[in-house]
Design a protein around this motif. Structure first.
Motif, PDB file in Angstrom:
ATOM      1  N   TYR A  71       0.833  -1.205   0.000  1.00  0.00           N
ATOM      2  CA  TYR A  71       0.000   0.000   0.000  1.00  0.00           C
ATOM      3  C   TYR A  71       0.867   1.254   0.000  1.00  0.00           C
ATOM      4  N   ARG A  72       1.908   1.256   0.827  1.00  0.00           N
ATOM      5  CA  ARG A  72       2.765   2.433   0.911  1.00  0.00           C
ATOM      6  C   ARG A  72       3.547   2.650  -0.389  1.00  0.00           C
ATOM      7  N   LEU A  73       3.930   1.571  -1.031  1.00  0.00           N
ATOM      8  CA  LEU A  73       4.650   1.694  -2.299  1.00  0.00           C
ATOM      9  C   LEU A  73       3.772   2.326  -3.368  1.00  0.00           C
ATOM     10  N   GLN A  74       2.478   2.064  -3.313  1.00  0.00           N
ATOM     11  CA  GLN A  74       1.553   2.641  -4.288  1.00  0.00           C
ATOM     12  C   GLN A  74       1.182   4.083  -3.966  1.00  0.00           C
ATOM     13  N   THR A  75       1.333   4.506  -2.713  1.00  0.00           N
ATOM     14  CA  THR A  75       0.796   5.808  -2.299  1.00  0.00           C
ATOM     15  C   THR A  75       1.822   6.793  -1.750  1.00  0.00           C
ATOM     16  N   ASP A  76       3.017   6.342  -1.412  1.00  0.00           N
ATOM     17  CA  ASP A  76       3.992   7.212  -0.739  1.00  0.00           C
ATOM     18  C   ASP A  76       5.215   7.420  -1.634  1.00  0.00           C
ATOM     19  N   PRO A  77       5.442   8.656  -2.134  1.00  0.00           N
ATOM     20  CA  PRO A  77       6.580   8.917  -3.021  1.00  0.00           C
ATOM     21  C   PRO A  77       7.927   8.590  -2.377  1.00  0.00           C
ATOM     22  N   MET A  78       8.035   8.786  -1.050  1.00  0.00           N
ATOM     23  CA  MET A  78       9.293   8.497  -0.376  1.00  0.00           C
ATOM     24  C   MET A  78       9.605   7.005  -0.410  1.00  0.00           C
ATOM     25  N   VAL A  79       8.592   6.188  -0.233  1.00  0.00           N
ATOM     26  CA  VAL A  79       8.785   4.740  -0.290  1.00  0.00           C
ATOM     27  C   VAL A  79       9.150   4.316  -1.709  1.00  0.00           C
ATOM     28  N   ARG A  80       8.457   4.874  -2.709  1.00  0.00           N
ATOM     29  CA  ARG A  80       8.778   4.532  -4.101  1.00  0.00           C
ATOM     30  C   ARG A  80      10.218   4.899  -4.431  1.00  0.00           C
ATOM     31  N   ALA A  81      10.644   6.081  -3.986  1.00  0.00           N
ATOM     32  CA  ALA A  81      12.018   6.506  -4.259  1.00  0.00           C
ATOM     33  C   ALA A  81      13.016   5.602  -3.548  1.00  0.00           C
ATOM     34  N   GLY A  82      12.700   5.216  -2.311  1.00  0.00           N
ATOM     35  CA  GLY A  82      13.590   4.324  -1.580  1.00  0.00           C
ATOM     36  C   GLY A  82      13.740   2.981  -2.262  1.00  0.00           C
TER      37      GLY A  82
END
Length: 227
Positions: free
Chosen positions: A89-100
Motif C-alpha cells: 500500500y505504501r509503495l503505491q501511495t507514498d513517493p518516499m517509499v517509491r524513491a527508496g
C-alpha cells in the motif's frame, strides 16, 4: 523552538525533493543542482543537513521506514502477510517509499550501499517466522532465515515487474498472487485456511497501522505531559 521546526521542515523538503528526482532519474543521473531547484533551498541549507548526494540517498532510504505500528495477530503468518500488504500500500501511495525502493533496486547506483533496506525488510519477516515456527504454524522444512530472504527477494522482483508494466497500478493483485503461491509452501494447511490475503487487505491494514501509531504517539505525549 521555531528555528528547530524550520530546520525539520527544511530537511523534509530536501528529502522530498531528492526522492522525486531519484525516482525519476535514478541515483547516477540525479544531480545536487536538480534537487536544490526542486526543494527551493540554498546550497548552504542543503549541505547543513546532507554532505553529499550519497548522504541524501541514504536519507531517502532511511525515510521509507516510517514507524507504523502493525497490530499483533494470533497467527504470526498473518502478520507476515500484513507486513507485505502494508509495504504494498505504501509503495503505491507514498513517493518516499517509491524513491527508496527505486534506489534499493538501482544496480547503476555505483558506490551507494543498497544493502540496508534488504536487511530491514527481511528482519521483521524472519522474526515472525521464528515465532510462527514456535507456534507450530510452519511446515517442517521451513528455515526462517532462508524463507525470509525468499519472501523479500520474490517481492522485490514482483514490485519491479509491476513498476515496469503498470507503474504499480497492478501491484496489489500481483502481490496477492505471489502470496497465494508462496504461503502453501511455508504454512500448515490449518493456518492457510484462515489467512486473509485479499487485495483489500493492503488498504485496511494501512488504516489500522496508522490508527495504532497515532494511539501510541498520544500515549507518549500524555506520559511526557504527566512528567
Amino acid at each position: 523552538m521555531a528555528e528547530q521546526v524550520r530546520a525539520i521542515r527544511t530537511r523534509q523538503a530536501i528529502l522530498s525533493a531528492a526522492a522525486k528526482i531519484f525516482e525519476e532519474r535514478g541515483f547516477q543521473a540525479s544531480t545536487i543542482s536538480e534537487i536544490l531547484t526542486e526543494a527551493g533551498v540554498t546550497k548552504g541549507a542543503l549541505y547543513f543537513h546532507f554532505q553529499s548526494k550519497d548522504e541524501l540517498a541514504q536519507g531517502v532510504l532511511a525515510a521509507q521506514n516510517q514507524n507504523l505500528v502493525l497490530p499483533e495477530r494470533a497467527s504470526k503468518v498473518q502478520e507476515i502477510v500484513d507486513i507485505v500488504m502494508l509495504h504494498t500500500y505504501r509503495l503505491q501511495t507514498d513517493p518516499m517509499v517509491r524513491a527508496g525502493v527505486r534506489l534499493t533496486m538501482d544496480q547503476l547506483a555505483h558506490g551507494l550501499d543498497r544493502s540496508g533496506p534488504f536487511r530491514s525488510w527481511a528482519a521483521p519477516v524472519r522474526e515472525r517466522l521464528e515465532k510462527a515456527r514456535a507456534q507450530g504454524e510452519l511446515l517442517p522444512h521451513v528455515v526462517p532465515t532462508e524463507t525470509a530472504d525468499v519472501i523479500v527477494g520474490s517481492y522485490a522482483g514482483i514490485q519491479s515487474m509491476s513498476q515496469a508494466l503498470s507503474d504499480y497500478r497492478d501491484l496489489t493483485g500481483r502481490v496477492t498472487t505471489l502470496l497465494r503461491h508462496l504461503m502453501p509452501s511455508i504454512a500448515q494447511s490449518s493456518v492457510l485456511a484462515s489467512l486473509d490475503m485479499s487485495e483489500s487487505r493492503a488498504a485496511s491494514i494501512y488504516a489500522e497501522a496508522v490508527r495504532g501509531s497515532q494511539e501510541l504517539a498520544g500515549l507518549k505525549e500524555a506520559a511526557v505531559a504527566a512528567g
